[in-house]
Design a protein around this motif. Sequence first.
Motif, PDB file in Angstrom:
ATOM      1  N   GLY A  11       0.651  -1.107  -0.120  1.00  0.00           N
ATOM      2  CA  GLY A  11      -0.346  -0.138  -0.630  1.00  0.00           C
ATOM      3  C   GLY A  11       0.776   1.025   0.025  1.00  0.00           C
ATOM      4  O   GLY A  11       0.092   2.467  -0.074  1.00  0.00           O
ATOM      5  N   THR A  35       2.901   4.000  -1.651  1.00  0.00           N
ATOM      6  CA  THR A  35       2.827   4.777  -2.422  1.00  0.00           C
ATOM      7  C   THR A  35       3.747   5.636  -2.807  1.00  0.00           C
ATOM      8  O   THR A  35       4.607   6.484  -1.722  1.00  0.00           O
ATOM      9  CB  THR A  35       1.877   4.913  -2.841  1.00  0.00           C
ATOM     10  N   LEU A  69       2.909   1.957  -7.011  1.00  0.00           N
ATOM     11  CA  LEU A  69       2.009   1.000  -5.545  1.00  0.00           C
ATOM     12  C   LEU A  69       3.057  -0.223  -4.993  1.00  0.00           C
ATOM     13  O   LEU A  69       3.174  -0.863  -6.236  1.00  0.00           O
ATOM     14  CB  LEU A  69       1.044   1.345  -5.977  1.00  0.00           C
ATOM     15  N   ASN A 128       2.854  -3.234  -4.133  1.00  0.00           N
ATOM     16  CA  ASN A 128       1.744  -4.720  -3.281  1.00  0.00           C
ATOM     17  C   ASN A 128       2.282  -6.341  -3.075  1.00  0.00           C
ATOM     18  O   ASN A 128       3.766  -6.035  -3.750  1.00  0.00           O
ATOM     19  CB  ASN A 128       0.408  -4.889  -4.136  1.00  0.00           C
ATOM     20  N   LYS A 139      -7.256   5.199  -4.276  1.00  0.00           N
ATOM     21  CA  LYS A 139      -6.987   4.852  -2.800  1.00  0.00           C
ATOM     22  C   LYS A 139      -6.827   5.836  -1.624  1.00  0.00           C
ATOM     23  O   LYS A 139      -7.190   5.206  -1.229  1.00  0.00           O
ATOM     24  CB  LYS A 139      -5.247   4.105  -3.104  1.00  0.00           C
ATOM     25  N   THR A 171      -6.159   1.086  -0.208  1.00  0.00           N
ATOM     26  CA  THR A 171      -5.888   0.807  -1.038  1.00  0.00           C
ATOM     27  C   THR A 171      -6.323  -0.485  -1.003  1.00  0.00           C
ATOM     28  O   THR A 171      -6.124  -1.469  -1.877  1.00  0.00           O
ATOM     29  CB  THR A 171      -4.064  -0.161  -0.054  1.00  0.00           C
TER      30      THR A 171
END
Length: 202
Positions: free
Chosen positions: A107, A109, A129, A131, A166, A171
């Motif tokens: 999550g 960024t 981003l 993940n 987001k 997220t």
Amino acid sequence: MKELKQVLIERFGESNVQDFTPQKEDCFPLWMISLEHRSKITILMTNGLSNYTMPVHEKHAGREHVELYFCLPSYWDIENIEKQWVFEWIQKMAKHVTEKQTWFGVGHTIPNGNPAAAFSPTMNQRYLLLNEPMYLREKLESVQLEDKEIHFLAVIPIFEDEMDYKMAKGTYKLLQKMEGKGISELLDDYRMSSLKSKWRIF
């Protein structure tokens, strides 16, 4: 003790895991991993970032060790100057987390500048981003070594409207939108925002 490279070789084959040493002395070493997964791809991954123990929040205990990666499509020519931003950014991120003694997790960024700008003439996304693996979920499961568990974090370019979504919805909601449109960490110069319809009504 088994090392991470040995695990990657067991997963992908010795000939497919190549050391990549950047020309600048202060840069992180990288791996270039070739893989046939639905199509031919290349994984550009940090090599040794997981040696750093990140000061994660208590609720993220067990995720102190990560390697970052970009998933590059077969049509990319990594020698092309317009594609060099992936090398620049994976270095920036690795250096940031170690030099600032901070941490990265799902999550998080990062904007491409201030104000945020497109990464290249063909990659119009403006943010990155982090993940869990999506496209490579099965291939890049976490690795348990004797003294630590190493997780892999995918670096995914996203558009400004996706970043706004987001921030507003969270997220999880954005990732739902992305996966619903078949969007993953596999870089795609031609993808649309996950928030836009593929069809336009005139």
